[in-house]
Design a protein around this motif. Structure first.
Motif, PDB file in Angstrom:
ATOM      1  N   SER A  90       6.523  22.249 -38.616  1.00  0.00           N
ATOM      2  CA  SER A  90       5.468  23.261 -38.581  1.00  0.00           C
ATOM      3  C   SER A  90       4.163  22.503 -38.603  1.00  0.00           C
ATOM      4  CB  SER A  90       5.569  24.166 -39.806  1.00  0.00           C
ATOM      5  OG  SER A  90       4.377  24.902 -39.954  1.00  0.00           O
ATOM      6  N   ILE A  91       3.198  22.873 -37.767  1.00  0.00           N
ATOM      7  CA  ILE A  91       1.967  22.091 -37.753  1.00  0.00           C
ATOM      8  C   ILE A  91       1.238  22.187 -39.090  1.00  0.00           C
ATOM      9  CG2 ILE A  91       1.689  22.039 -35.263  1.00  0.00           C
ATOM     10  CD1 ILE A  91      -0.522  24.114 -35.543  1.00  0.00           C
TER      11      ILE A  91
ATOM     12  N   GLN B 265       5.925  25.092 -29.686  1.00  0.00           N
ATOM     13  CA  GLN B 265       6.316  26.481 -29.541  1.00  0.00           C
ATOM     14  C   GLN B 265       5.441  27.305 -30.470  1.00  0.00           C
ATOM     15  OE1 GLN B 265      10.470  27.207 -30.198  1.00  0.00           O
ATOM     16  NE2 GLN B 265      11.110  25.987 -28.442  1.00  0.00           N
ATOM     17  N   ALA B 266       5.249  28.564 -30.120  1.00  0.00           N
ATOM     18  CA  ALA B 266       4.428  29.455 -30.946  1.00  0.00           C
ATOM     19  C   ALA B 266       4.996  30.862 -30.891  1.00  0.00           C
ATOM     20  CB  ALA B 266       2.986  29.470 -30.433  1.00  0.00           C
ATOM     21  N   TYR B 267       4.802  31.577 -31.972  1.00  0.00           N
ATOM     22  CA  TYR B 267       5.019  33.018 -31.953  1.00  0.00           C
ATOM     23  C   TYR B 267       3.674  33.586 -31.498  1.00  0.00           C
ATOM     24  CZ  TYR B 267       5.849  37.793 -33.484  1.00  0.00           C
ATOM     25  OH  TYR B 267       5.972  39.154 -33.523  1.00  0.00           O
TER      26      TYR B 267
ATOM     27  N   TRP C 176       4.799  25.525 -33.950  1.00  0.00           N
ATOM     28  CA  TRP C 176       5.662  24.419 -34.372  1.00  0.00           C
ATOM     29  C   TRP C 176       5.673  23.365 -33.293  1.00  0.00           C
ATOM     30  CZ3 TRP C 176       6.733  29.540 -34.192  1.00  0.00           C
ATOM     31  CH2 TRP C 176       6.838  30.205 -35.414  1.00  0.00           C
ATOM     32  N   LYS C 177       5.851  22.111 -33.718  1.00  0.00           N
ATOM     33  CA  LYS C 177       5.988  21.050 -32.731  1.00  0.00           C
ATOM     34  C   LYS C 177       7.271  20.280 -33.005  1.00  0.00           C
ATOM     35  CE  LYS C 177       3.315  17.385 -34.994  1.00  0.00           C
ATOM     36  NZ  LYS C 177       2.178  16.481 -34.848  1.00  0.00           N
ATOM     37  N   LYS C 178       7.862  19.833 -31.923  1.00  0.00           N
ATOM     38  CA  LYS C 178       9.035  18.967 -32.010  1.00  0.00           C
ATOM     39  C   LYS C 178       8.596  17.599 -31.535  1.00  0.00           C
ATOM     40  CE  LYS C 178      13.964  18.840 -31.038  1.00  0.00           C
ATOM     41  NZ  LYS C 178      15.082  19.553 -30.401  1.00  0.00           N
TER      42      LYS C 178
END
Length: 162
Positions: free
Chosen positions: A153-154, A66-68, A139-141
């Motif tokens: 958070s990457i 996901q990203a802002y 961010w990655k899950k």
């Protein structure tokens, strides 16, 4: 390696030949190479981050990014501007990041830099990925084989991770 960003008032120095993208669609090495290719280049450095099947000894099923997006694109532009400030002969910079569900082996990020010389291209490309990982709101899950999952958070990932 220093990975800080110098903020750009108004981002007035965005280069017209650079490309920045966040996408749910799969990323293309061929497309990114084509976007960074330029007759003035003597070298193109391209970094492809992929989803691997194991992280820190744990089996991975898949990742979700996901990203802002609005802020991430601004960070990508600032990274490119800083690359041009430090490696002044840079011809083109491409930064594309994928979001959504990614399976093992899929490309999560592509960064490419075209310069007259290989040393500049390598250094600028490494700066690009290192700075993106520390500054971009992405961010990655991680979904593990045991059924558990963890958001990361990457920027908090180890240096050799995606």
């Amino acid at each position: 390696m220093k990975t800080s960003i110098n903020p750009l008032p108004g981002l007035n120095s965005i280069h017209p030949n650079d490309s920045f993208r966040i996408s749910f669609a799969p990323l293309s090495v061929d497309e990114v190479y084509g976007l960074v290719d330029d007759p003035s280049n003597g070298a193109i450095a391209l970094m492809s981050g992929t989803v691997r099947k194991q992280t820190q000894g744990k089996a991975v099923r898949y990742l979700e990014y996901q990203a802002y997006e609005p802020m991430a694109i601004v960070i990508f532009q600032e990274i490119a501007s800083n690359i041009r400030d430090q490696w002044t002969d840079t011809n083109r910079v491409v930064i594309h990041h994928r979001i959504g569900k990614l399976e093992i082996g899929e490309i999560s990020v592509l960064i490419a830099v075209g310069c007259p010389h290989r040393a500049e291209a390598f250094a600028a490309c490494r700066y690009g990925i290192d700075t993106l990982k520390h500054n971009a709101p992405i961010w990655k899950k991680e979904f593990w084989a045991d059924g558990s999952s963890t958001w990361v958070s990457i920027g908090a990932c180890e240096e050799d991770e995606n």
